[in-house]
Write a protein that holds these residues in place. Sequence first.
Motif, PDB file in Angstrom:
ATOM      1  N   LYS A   1     -33.665 -65.869  81.668  1.00 58.79           N
ATOM      2  CA  LYS A   1     -34.739 -65.250  82.448  1.00 58.79           C
ATOM      3  C   LYS A   1     -34.312 -65.076  83.898  1.00 58.79           C
ATOM      4  O   LYS A   1     -34.710 -64.106  84.554  1.00 58.79           O
ATOM      5  N   ILE A   2     -33.505 -65.995  84.433  1.00 60.68           N
ATOM      6  CA  ILE A   2     -33.037 -65.891  85.811  1.00 60.68           C
ATOM      7  C   ILE A   2     -32.234 -64.611  86.006  1.00 60.68           C
ATOM      8  O   ILE A   2     -32.511 -63.807  86.895  1.00 60.68           O
ATOM      9  N   TYR A   3     -31.210 -64.398  85.129  1.00 61.37           N
ATOM     10  CA  TYR A   3     -30.409 -63.209  85.404  1.00 61.37           C
ATOM     11  C   TYR A   3     -31.081 -61.934  84.924  1.00 61.37           C
ATOM     12  O   TYR A   3     -30.708 -60.833  85.337  1.00 61.37           O
TER      13      TYR A   3
ATOM     14  N   THR B   1     -27.006 -52.779  86.187  1.00 64.57           N
ATOM     15  CA  THR B   1     -26.025 -53.778  85.760  1.00 64.57           C
ATOM     16  C   THR B   1     -26.504 -54.502  84.500  1.00 64.57           C
ATOM     17  O   THR B   1     -27.672 -54.867  84.391  1.00 64.57           O
ATOM     18  N   GLN B   2     -25.591 -54.690  83.544  1.00 61.60           N
ATOM     19  CA  GLN B   2     -25.861 -55.500  82.344  1.00 61.60           C
ATOM     20  C   GLN B   2     -25.220 -56.873  82.566  1.00 61.60           C
ATOM     21  O   GLN B   2     -24.009 -56.973  82.749  1.00 61.60           O
ATOM     22  N   PHE B   3     -26.051 -57.933  82.581  1.00 64.25           N
ATOM     23  CA  PHE B   3     -25.534 -59.281  82.801  1.00 64.25           C
ATOM     24  C   PHE B   3     -25.360 -59.994  81.467  1.00 64.25           C
ATOM     25  O   PHE B   3     -26.212 -59.907  80.578  1.00 64.25           O
ATOM     26  N   VAL B   4     -24.259 -60.714  81.341  1.00 69.18           N
ATOM     27  CA  VAL B   4     -23.988 -61.561  80.175  1.00 69.18           C
ATOM     28  C   VAL B   4     -23.513 -62.906  80.702  1.00 69.18           C
ATOM     29  O   VAL B   4     -22.716 -62.962  81.645  1.00 69.18           O
ATOM     30  N   PHE B   5     -24.031 -63.985  80.113  1.00 65.13           N
ATOM     31  CA  PHE B   5     -23.681 -65.325  80.580  1.00 65.13           C
ATOM     32  C   PHE B   5     -22.828 -66.037  79.545  1.00 65.13           C
ATOM     33  O   PHE B   5     -23.175 -66.103  78.372  1.00 65.13           O
ATOM     34  N   PHE B   6     -21.666 -66.559  79.994  1.00 69.19           N
ATOM     35  CA  PHE B   6     -20.786 -67.366  79.149  1.00 69.19           C
ATOM     36  C   PHE B   6     -20.709 -68.768  79.744  1.00 69.19           C
ATOM     37  O   PHE B   6     -20.610 -68.934  80.948  1.00 69.19           O
ATOM     38  N   GLN B   7     -20.767 -69.767  78.879  1.00 67.30           N
ATOM     39  CA  GLN B   7     -20.750 -71.147  79.351  1.00 67.30           C
ATOM     40  C   GLN B   7     -19.619 -71.926  78.696  1.00 67.30           C
ATOM     41  O   GLN B   7     -19.165 -71.603  77.592  1.00 67.30           O
TER      42      GLN B   7
ATOM     43  N   TYR C   1     -19.908 -68.674  83.570  1.00 64.80           N
ATOM     44  CA  TYR C   1     -19.759 -67.444  84.339  1.00 64.80           C
ATOM     45  C   TYR C   1     -20.911 -66.509  84.025  1.00 64.80           C
ATOM     46  O   TYR C   1     -21.245 -66.286  82.854  1.00 64.80           O
ATOM     47  N   LEU C   2     -21.552 -65.979  85.080  1.00 67.54           N
ATOM     48  CA  LEU C   2     -22.496 -64.880  84.944  1.00 67.54           C
ATOM     49  C   LEU C   2     -21.701 -63.612  85.261  1.00 67.54           C
ATOM     50  O   LEU C   2     -21.255 -63.404  86.378  1.00 67.54           O
ATOM     51  N   ILE C   3     -21.520 -62.755  84.226  1.00 68.94           N
ATOM     52  CA  ILE C   3     -20.651 -61.586  84.349  1.00 68.94           C
ATOM     53  C   ILE C   3     -21.519 -60.342  84.381  1.00 68.94           C
ATOM     54  O   ILE C   3     -22.353 -60.123  83.494  1.00 68.94           O
ATOM     55  N   GLY C   4     -21.349 -59.532  85.419  1.00 69.92           N
ATOM     56  CA  GLY C   4     -22.108 -58.297  85.565  1.00 69.92           C
ATOM     57  C   GLY C   4     -21.256 -57.087  85.238  1.00 69.92           C
ATOM     58  O   GLY C   4     -20.218 -56.861  85.861  1.00 69.92           O
ATOM     59  N   PHE C   5     -21.681 -56.297  84.224  1.00 65.11           N
ATOM     60  CA  PHE C   5     -20.981 -55.083  83.817  1.00 65.11           C
ATOM     61  C   PHE C   5     -21.777 -53.883  84.331  1.00 65.11           C
ATOM     62  O   PHE C   5     -22.942 -53.716  83.976  1.00 65.11           O
TER      63      PHE C   5
END
Length: 897
Positions: free
Chosen positions: A186-188, A200-206, A306-310
């Motif tokens: 919800k944050i990103y 921007t499309q955000f994807v989070f990898f942990q 990492y929060l990755i913005g495409f």
Amino acid sequence: MKNWLKLLLFYLLAMLVIGFVLQTTYKNLRVNILTQRTETQKIAYSSVLQSNKILADTFYHEVLNQEKILALVHKIVHSEGDEQIIQRGLLYRALSATYQRSKKNVVKILHFHFPDNRSLLRFHLPQNVGDDLTDIRPAIALVNSSLLPVHGYEPGRYINGYRHVYPLLYHGEHIGSVEVSNPYRKIYHKVQQLETAQQTQFVFFQKKQGGLEKSFAENELYYVANEIHPDFIRSKYISELFQDQEQKEEIPTEIHNLFAQLKNNPRVQKNMSQGVAFNLSVTNNNKSFSVVFHPVADISYEKSGYLIGFTSEPNIEKLADQFLIYFLLTGTVLLAILIYRASLQSTLEEKKKTEEALKAIYDNKLTGMVTLDAEGFYKQINRQWEVMTGYSRDELLTMNFRDLSYPDEQLQTPIIERLAENVDQQTFQREKRYIRKDGSVFWGELSGTGLYDHHRRLIGMVGIITDTTDRKSAQASLLEANTIINRSPAVAFLWRNEDGWPVDYVSGNVEMLFGYSSLDFRSGKVRYLELIHADDQERVTGEVVSNSQKRTQNTFTHKPYRILTQNGEVKWVNDTTYMRRNPSGEITHYEGVVYDITELKQVENELFENKMHLEDLINEQTKDLENKVDTLETKTGQLEKSEQALIHLVEDVNESRAELQSLNSKYAAINTELKEFAYIVSHDLKAPLRAISQLTHWIAEDYANAFDEDGRMQMDLILQRVKRMDSLIEGILRYSRIGQIRGKMERIDLNELIAELVASIAPPETIQISIANELPVVYLDTLRVGQLFQNLIENAIKYMDKDKGVVEINCTKEENFWQFTISDNGPGISKKYHDKIFQIFQTLSPRDENESTGIGLALVKKIVSIYGGEIWVEAEEGHGTTFFFTLPDKEITDEKH
């Protein structure tokens, strides 16, 4: 032929230089786009986190950290079985409506925990309770051990979250913690919704190492592993747990296709392993993307993901095409120059190239940009303004800027007219509402500059519009939170840690309690310390200083004290204070919640008179019963002389039993009547005392110049007598209640209890209080035992006459009880008064020399006798005093005493 060769050689060399310059410029522009994209996302992410923290802090302070909620949590922590289930239901009911209203903007996860890190109540899964969170949720364990709030990212068993975990303290007792958080997804998503990051499309990898490794191994089906890097995983959408659109994450196919490229990129593998921030540009299916890697640290400051913005970057694609066109066009122009010697043609091509570059920058601005003519019609629009309004470029070029203004704002003086009337004000800034093509409304901040000709006549305007809808929504949420505070009975204060405690903030309901407005406090017209009753100022100030010196403590509660309202009325208040510290641990502000307990104090005072009347009646009935018992004993002796006397005696006994039963019934009725009477008499005694005290203060103030020294002494004496009478009433009330109030029998570590008592008494630095040996653990009533030790310690401090006072507490184990001693090196007590001092209202020194009600030691004796113990004193005048008393070494139930 040689000239042509020279011409060709010059042409090739020039094209080589031009190609190098264009290539370098292209790379720099692409780096600038990536840098701007990175900074934009970083600012948007920081803004969302800060806004989210402000909302979470407000929700905690104004909704959760309240007496009612803390009392319910306290009952849950100290109950078991069905009683605990009932109390959990009450807590859920108390917060359910507020939680539902706050889910969208404030909190998604509301989770209470026991002090031992077990789950107490989840609002998203209210029946799931009791699981141990120590290993899987370090934030909760950290808060429960340090009693300090924790904010930051933390992986969960199934759902990652941005956590805000706060300690819960009830009257100084640690009762657990509470989490006010949102899923990290919800944050990103909020970041993505901001105007600066909508494309921007955000994807989070942990990382699956550390705290997540165990959860990943146990719940491997909920994660996707090694899509970009072998050490990082991505959470799937868990439909079984959250039927919520906000939890879905549908990643476009074109972004999935980029994963494989990133997985094979050495720079990506190296930088992700090192946990550094970086960006790069990649191409897939002839589309350019900027990829920004934002490292995310957990609550332990370890890089956990990492929060990755495409972001699709058509500008980069256009730049490549444009620079190729520029290269070919420049080559053609240069060839034409070399052949036809036409320098003018070169100038025209350069101008065209500049205009196209400016147009590309204008169209790709992340905020809306418009150019208007003098009538307000659109002449030029960038792509972002089309996105923000929903209209196409062709549609906007036929419209006036007023066509998009909110109806209420169309009646205002047009900006164009104001710029035309006042040529000196060439720039302006204004926040207003706009209507999109679909009818929806958004807030925008308009910054504009007027365009004028050489005659200073307005020919148009250039404007930049930034979407501020989210900021307006956050302001509305804060306004609603402030309204909730003002409707509550408690008054919220924010004092600066400066002399007199100046007020930075006070809730609007302050006038109901103090009679002064919030402006009176914030302007400094009224100082809070001056409103505290003169008799309580020193104590309240001492409590603030004492608690402020405890570096591990952030919250404390004052003993009730009195305040003076604007109309001179005296009220009793309770005050719970939170100490706000800077990163260095220094206190900058005090946050306080003050509420009126005047009616409660009046009820307590009325109990005293009830008890006194009740004891008088009990004594009368006891004497009557003793007389009848004497009569029965006399008649029993006559049984040996006469059988007839025995018959009469039996008849008398039966008659006495009937009378005794009747007396018991009367005693119960009298007891009820006396309780009611105590309330009335106590109030009637206190009311004239307050009136006398107030009138005396007024006379002393109004006729201060009329009194001589003797008159002023008499007025002070009257006030002293009134204060003594008030203390006497309070002492008698405590004495009468000690036999009735039965607290919970519980385990008491006397070492901890004595330490807390000494801290609350705050003895002078000239008096040393020590414990000679290890004190035992007993099973008694904490309230009574605390009063017992407190009165004896305070008694030793009060009468200390030595420059260096010593008070020592000792204990020895006897057969079935503990024997305690409290000794001091004070003035001692003559032997002829050893029995007298335990009688109520007895004092050994004149009351004017040392204020005393004569009730303290009588109260101590009564408490000891309740537990079947004994108390005595050994002392000689001038050689100190030692009080001895005994307490049982086993648990005493209410039935036993």
